[in-house]
Write a protein that holds these residues in place. Structure first.
Motif, short mmCIF file in Angstrom:
data_model
loop_
_atom_site.label_atom_id
_atom_site.label_comp_id
_atom_site.label_asym_id
_atom_site.label_seq_id
_atom_site.Cartn_x
_atom_site.Cartn_y
_atom_site.Cartn_z
N LEU A 1 44.04 -10.64 30.08
CA LEU A 1 43.07 -10.39 29.02
C LEU A 1 41.76 -11.12 29.27
CD1 LEU A 1 45.36 -10.41 25.86
CD2 LEU A 1 44.13 -8.47 26.84
N ILE A 2 41.83 -12.30 29.86
CA ILE A 2 40.60 -13.04 30.14
C ILE A 2 39.79 -12.35 31.24
CG2 ILE A 2 39.69 -15.20 31.10
CD1 ILE A 2 41.93 -16.64 29.57
N VAL A 3 40.46 -11.88 32.28
CA VAL A 3 39.77 -11.13 33.33
C VAL A 3 39.15 -9.86 32.76
CG1 VAL A 3 40.10 -9.77 35.44
CG2 VAL A 3 41.15 -12.03 35.24
N LEU A 4 39.89 -9.17 31.90
CA LEU A 4 39.38 -7.97 31.25
C LEU A 4 38.15 -8.30 30.40
CD1 LEU A 4 39.73 -4.95 30.60
CD2 LEU A 4 41.24 -5.62 28.71
N SER A 5 38.21 -9.42 29.70
CA SER A 5 37.08 -9.84 28.87
C SER A 5 35.85 -10.14 29.71
CB SER A 5 37.48 -11.08 28.04
OG SER A 5 38.56 -10.80 27.19
N ILE A 6 36.05 -10.78 30.86
CA ILE A 6 34.92 -11.08 31.75
C ILE A 6 34.28 -9.80 32.27
CG2 ILE A 6 34.29 -12.11 33.97
CD1 ILE A 6 36.43 -14.27 33.41
N ILE A 7 35.11 -8.83 32.65
CA ILE A 7 34.59 -7.56 33.15
C ILE A 7 33.78 -6.83 32.07
CG2 ILE A 7 35.24 -5.24 33.96
CD1 ILE A 7 37.66 -6.58 35.33
N ILE A 8 34.33 -6.78 30.86
CA ILE A 8 33.63 -6.10 29.77
C ILE A 8 32.38 -6.87 29.37
CG2 ILE A 8 33.84 -5.27 27.40
CD1 ILE A 8 36.81 -4.90 27.87
N PHE A 9 32.43 -8.20 29.45
CA PHE A 9 31.26 -9.03 29.16
C PHE A 9 30.11 -8.71 30.11
CE2 PHE A 9 28.94 -12.99 30.23
CZ PHE A 9 28.30 -13.19 29.02
N ILE A 10 30.43 -8.62 31.39
CA ILE A 10 29.39 -8.28 32.38
C ILE A 10 28.84 -6.88 32.11
CG2 ILE A 10 28.98 -7.83 34.84
CD1 ILE A 10 31.11 -9.98 35.43
N TYR A 11 29.74 -5.96 31.79
CA TYR A 11 29.31 -4.58 31.47
C TYR A 11 28.40 -4.56 30.24
CZ TYR A 11 29.69 0.34 30.11
OH TYR A 11 29.40 1.63 29.75
N SER A 12 28.74 -5.37 29.23
CA SER A 12 27.94 -5.42 28.00
C SER A 12 26.56 -6.01 28.27
CB SER A 12 28.68 -6.25 26.95
OG SER A 12 29.92 -5.66 26.62
N ILE A 13 26.50 -7.02 29.13
CA ILE A 13 25.21 -7.62 29.49
C ILE A 13 24.33 -6.58 30.19
CG2 ILE A 13 24.11 -9.29 31.03
CD1 ILE A 13 25.13 -10.63 28.58
N ILE A 14 24.92 -5.87 31.14
CA ILE A 14 24.17 -4.85 31.88
C ILE A 14 23.61 -3.79 30.93
CG2 ILE A 14 24.38 -2.98 33.57
CD1 ILE A 14 26.41 -4.74 35.05
N ASN A 15 24.41 -3.43 29.90
CA ASN A 15 23.99 -2.39 28.96
C ASN A 15 23.28 -2.96 27.73
OD1 ASN A 15 25.24 0.46 29.75
ND2 ASN A 15 26.72 -1.12 30.35
N ARG A 16 22.98 -4.26 27.77
CA ARG A 16 22.23 -4.93 26.71
C ARG A 16 22.89 -4.81 25.34
NH1 ARG A 16 16.21 -5.36 28.15
NH2 ARG A 16 16.21 -5.01 30.39
N ASN A 17 24.20 -4.85 25.36
CA ASN A 17 24.95 -4.84 24.10
C ASN A 17 25.19 -6.29 23.70
OD1 ASN A 17 26.75 -4.48 21.99
ND2 ASN A 17 27.84 -2.81 22.99
N TRP A 18 24.20 -6.87 23.05
CA TRP A 18 24.18 -8.32 22.85
C TRP A 18 25.24 -8.81 21.87
CZ3 TRP A 18 21.84 -9.33 26.93
CH2 TRP A 18 20.69 -8.66 27.34
N ILE A 19 25.53 -8.02 20.86
CA ILE A 19 26.53 -8.45 19.88
C ILE A 19 27.91 -8.54 20.54
CG2 ILE A 19 27.72 -7.84 17.74
CD1 ILE A 19 25.13 -6.59 16.76
#
Length: 367
Positions: free
Chosen positions: A47-65
């Motif tokens: 789950l932590i690895v999944l969270s890191i991947i989604i976090f990077i994806y969210s940063i790239i897409n400027r989904n700040w919340i």
């Protein structure tokens, strides 16, 4: 409409965070209270690895919340990251110039991989190459202190009189947890020390006579006394499904869950005895152990409250310890130490695969 879209975006992340928090903190729950928590806790790295991947994806897409939510989650679970991987640089030159240093070897030798007891192959050296390789590795080790789990000795055999070959004939001191059986064989825990042993005892021996813990108090050349604890906690016996336990998939799953529950609850009882021995020790401690549990477990978490883990303080990479094609990603063999001891270096020797486990070597110094 904007609010609805925002809620739709946030809900999956809130669900991920809620689920991850349950998993991350499940290793605080004693298995006797809720054994399934011990199973759930092993999902933490996924789950932590999944969270890191989604976090990077969210940063790239400027989904700040979403990024903020995920960042908080990653920080909460950061301890699980450091128990999994270490990225430090190691100054090898300084290790060997440190005064009062010594090496500790911990190794589950899998009964030296002997053939079935007293079978025709038992007496043939060419049928026991793994046993010979393991013994040669230990004989050539420069470790001052060695702890072995699943040790096997046959005092009536020239080939398997391992205590004599690895300790007595070399003038080393040793303690073995069990007495020989009626046929001259012994299985259990062994501590071998080049330093004098001034006290030794069992902490506990399980009903199966196979798992347990023992200690030896050793005096170093600098006149420091250390308590060396060797422990092998309850196995989940998952290997039994490979030996015809049940041809039915449902039966195998049912057995695995039963074994996981039984093993987790037994390890909770054993870790309580081990921690009590640790707290009562008058000397600094080094604990060598096959935990039969992961770094995300209740067992590991309880030990980490009172002792430091040598991999976390002086290891590098993942340092997996189980020699298995399917479960190669597990680190269940560990060394822990008390705060008076300085960790210099720790590693599993994955190039040596004669046993089901890799040897774990750590170098320490005394403060």
């Amino acid at each position: 409409m904007k609010i609805i879209k925002l809620v739709q975006k946030i809900i999956p992340f809130v669900f991920l965070i809620f689920t991850s928090l349950i998993v991350i903190f499940s290793n605080k729950i004693p298995p006797s209270k809720l054994w399934i928590a011990s199973f759930v806790s092993n999902l933490a790295p996924i789950l932590i690895v999944l969270s890191i991947i989604i976090f990077i994806y969210s940063i790239i897409n400027r989904n700040w919340i979403s990024s903020l939510f995920l960042l908080v989650l990653i920080l909460i679970g950061f301890d699980h990251i450091t128990t999994t991987i270490q990225l430090r640089n190691i100054d090898y030159s300084s290790i060997f110039t440190t005064p009062k240093r010594f090496k500790v070897l911990s190794y589950n030798v899998s009964s030296f991989r002997i053939p079935p007891l007293f079978s025709p192959n038992y007496y043939k050296a060419d049928s026991n190459l793994n046993s010979i390789f393991i013994k040669d590795y230990i004989s050539n080790s420069d470790a001052e202190i060695m702890c072995f789990q699943e040790f096997f000795n046959d005092k009536n055999s020239k080939l398997y009189n391992n205590i004599e070959d690895l300790a007595s004939n070399k003038g080393y001191n040793y303690f073995i947890s069990n007495e020989p059986s009626h046929n001259g064989t012994t299985r259990g825990l062994v501590i071998i020390s080049k330093f004098p042993i001034v006290n030794k005892s069992n902490v506990f021996i399980s009903e199966n006579g196979y798992n347990g813990a023992c200690f030896a108090d050793v005096v170093t050349p600098s006149k420091d006394t250390l308590r060396i604890i060797n422990a092998h906690l309850e196995s989940m016996k998952i290997k039994a499904i490979n030996y015809g336990f049940s041809a039915n998939i449902y039966g195998k799953i049912k057995y695995i869950l039963w074994a996981f529950k039984h093993g987790s609850i037994e390890r909770e009882k054993q870790i309580s005895k081990l921690i009590n021995c640790t707290k009562l020790s008058p000397y600094p401690i080094i604990l060598c152990t096959d935990l039969n549990d992961t770094p995300y477990s209740y067992t590991y978490n309880e030990l980490n409250k009172i002792l430091n883990n040598s991999f976390e303080y002086s290891g590098r990479g993942f340092d997996f310890t189980l020699n298995s094609e399917s479960l190669f990603f597990l680190r269940i063999d560990n060394q822990f130490f008390s705060k008076e001891i300085i960790p210099l270096y720790s590693t599993s020797i994955q190039s040596f695969n004669a046993s089901d486990h890799y040897p774990v070597e750590s170098i320490y110094a005394i403060d």
